[in-house]
Design a protein around this motif. Sequence first.
Motif, short mmCIF file in Angstrom:
data_model
loop_
_atom_site.label_atom_id
_atom_site.label_comp_id
_atom_site.label_asym_id
_atom_site.label_seq_id
_atom_site.Cartn_x
_atom_site.Cartn_y
_atom_site.Cartn_z
N GLY A 155 0.84 -1.20 0.00
CA GLY A 155 0.00 0.00 0.00
C GLY A 155 0.87 1.24 0.00
O GLY A 155 1.67 1.45 -0.91
N SER A 156 0.73 2.04 1.04
CA SER A 156 1.52 3.27 1.14
C SER A 156 2.91 2.98 1.68
O SER A 156 3.14 2.00 2.40
CB SER A 156 0.80 4.27 2.04
OG SER A 156 -0.45 4.63 1.51
N VAL A 157 3.84 3.87 1.36
CA VAL A 157 5.23 3.73 1.75
C VAL A 157 5.47 4.51 3.05
O VAL A 157 5.13 5.70 3.14
CB VAL A 157 6.16 4.27 0.65
CG1 VAL A 157 7.62 4.17 1.06
CG2 VAL A 157 5.90 3.54 -0.66
N TYR A 158 6.05 3.86 4.05
CA TYR A 158 6.37 4.57 5.28
C TYR A 158 7.45 5.61 4.99
O TYR A 158 8.50 5.30 4.43
CB TYR A 158 6.84 3.61 6.37
CG TYR A 158 7.28 4.31 7.63
CD1 TYR A 158 6.44 5.22 8.28
CD2 TYR A 158 8.55 4.09 8.16
CE1 TYR A 158 6.85 5.88 9.42
CE2 TYR A 158 8.97 4.74 9.31
CZ TYR A 158 8.11 5.64 9.93
OH TYR A 158 8.52 6.30 11.08
N SER A 159 7.20 6.84 5.41
CA SER A 159 8.09 7.96 5.07
C SER A 159 9.29 8.10 5.99
O SER A 159 10.21 8.86 5.69
CB SER A 159 7.29 9.27 5.14
OG SER A 159 6.95 9.57 6.49
N GLY A 160 9.27 7.39 7.12
CA GLY A 160 10.32 7.59 8.11
C GLY A 160 9.97 8.64 9.15
O GLY A 160 10.79 8.95 10.02
N LEU A 161 8.74 9.16 9.11
CA LEU A 161 8.28 10.17 10.06
C LEU A 161 7.05 9.65 10.79
O LEU A 161 6.11 9.16 10.16
CB LEU A 161 7.97 11.48 9.35
CG LEU A 161 7.35 12.59 10.20
CD1 LEU A 161 8.28 13.03 11.32
CD2 LEU A 161 6.97 13.79 9.32
N GLN A 162 7.06 9.81 12.09
CA GLN A 162 5.91 9.39 12.90
C GLN A 162 5.83 10.23 14.17
O GLN A 162 6.79 10.90 14.56
CB GLN A 162 6.04 7.92 13.30
CG GLN A 162 7.21 7.66 14.24
CD GLN A 162 7.26 6.27 14.84
OE1 GLN A 162 6.24 5.61 15.00
NE2 GLN A 162 8.45 5.82 15.20
N ILE A 163 4.68 10.17 14.83
CA ILE A 163 4.54 10.55 16.23
C ILE A 163 4.27 9.27 16.99
O ILE A 163 3.42 8.46 16.58
CB ILE A 163 3.38 11.55 16.45
CG1 ILE A 163 3.60 12.83 15.64
CG2 ILE A 163 3.24 11.87 17.94
CD1 ILE A 163 2.43 13.80 15.71
N VAL A 164 4.98 9.05 18.07
CA VAL A 164 4.88 7.77 18.76
C VAL A 164 4.98 7.96 20.28
O VAL A 164 5.75 8.79 20.76
CB VAL A 164 5.97 6.81 18.26
CG1 VAL A 164 7.37 7.33 18.57
CG2 VAL A 164 5.78 5.40 18.82
N LYS A 165 4.18 7.19 21.00
CA LYS A 165 4.33 7.09 22.45
C LYS A 165 5.44 6.09 22.75
O LYS A 165 5.58 5.08 22.06
CB LYS A 165 3.02 6.64 23.09
CG LYS A 165 1.88 7.64 22.92
CD LYS A 165 0.58 7.09 23.54
CE LYS A 165 -0.57 8.06 23.33
NZ LYS A 165 -1.86 7.52 23.86
N THR A 166 6.18 6.35 23.80
CA THR A 166 7.39 5.56 24.05
C THR A 166 7.29 4.66 25.28
O THR A 166 8.26 3.99 25.61
CB THR A 166 8.59 6.50 24.24
OG1 THR A 166 8.32 7.41 25.32
CG2 THR A 166 8.85 7.31 22.97
#
Length: 222
Positions: A155-166
Amino acid sequence: MLFAAGFGTRMGELTKDRPKPLINVAGKPLIDHALDLVEKSGERNTVVNVHYLADQIEAHLSGRGITLSFETPDILDTGGGLRHAMPFLGDAPVFTMNTDAVWSGPNPLLHLAKKWRPELMDALLLCIPRANAWGHKGQGDFISDTHGKGARGPGSVYSGLQIVKTNQLSQIEQTAFSLNLLWDRMLQDNSLYIDEYPGSWCDVGSAEGIQEAETMLAHRNV
């Protein structure tokens, strides 16, 4: 957090004596393309992880108010690197961003921040429709339902950018590990979400990607 610790092996001879984040694209090091977006987003606390030829990145970023997270003696991969940097980042959700891509369109950090819903999401990954993913030859990484809940698949390509809880990073036993291990936990909980970027993006993981990125940026400026 910006990931800048890798060896850049796909760059071949270009990274023999220079780390990939310092490879020039359109007259500017890759890491500066990323930092320009961070600065324009208003984010102030920026951490960069380093391992391979770390002294060069340290010198390049000197005096810019950026914290370096040194990974030594061993590189820790994306998940391990993020956990290692937590003393500098704190416990709140964070942006993580690769430094081997360039963007054409709205600021991706601001775009993603508008879509973040912490009451629903443990991670929000910014993905690129394959038609707008320059330099990417794969079948994509993620699909999503009508509510944006993510699943793995072409499907879509992961861009390398996210918001994430750690908070779940502490539950992973390995020292060096990919963010994929963290995402797998979130996928099981239906708490990993996908958003698609409305502009274009170019993977500059290989030497061939440099020309593609410069072509994409030239189209933007026509």
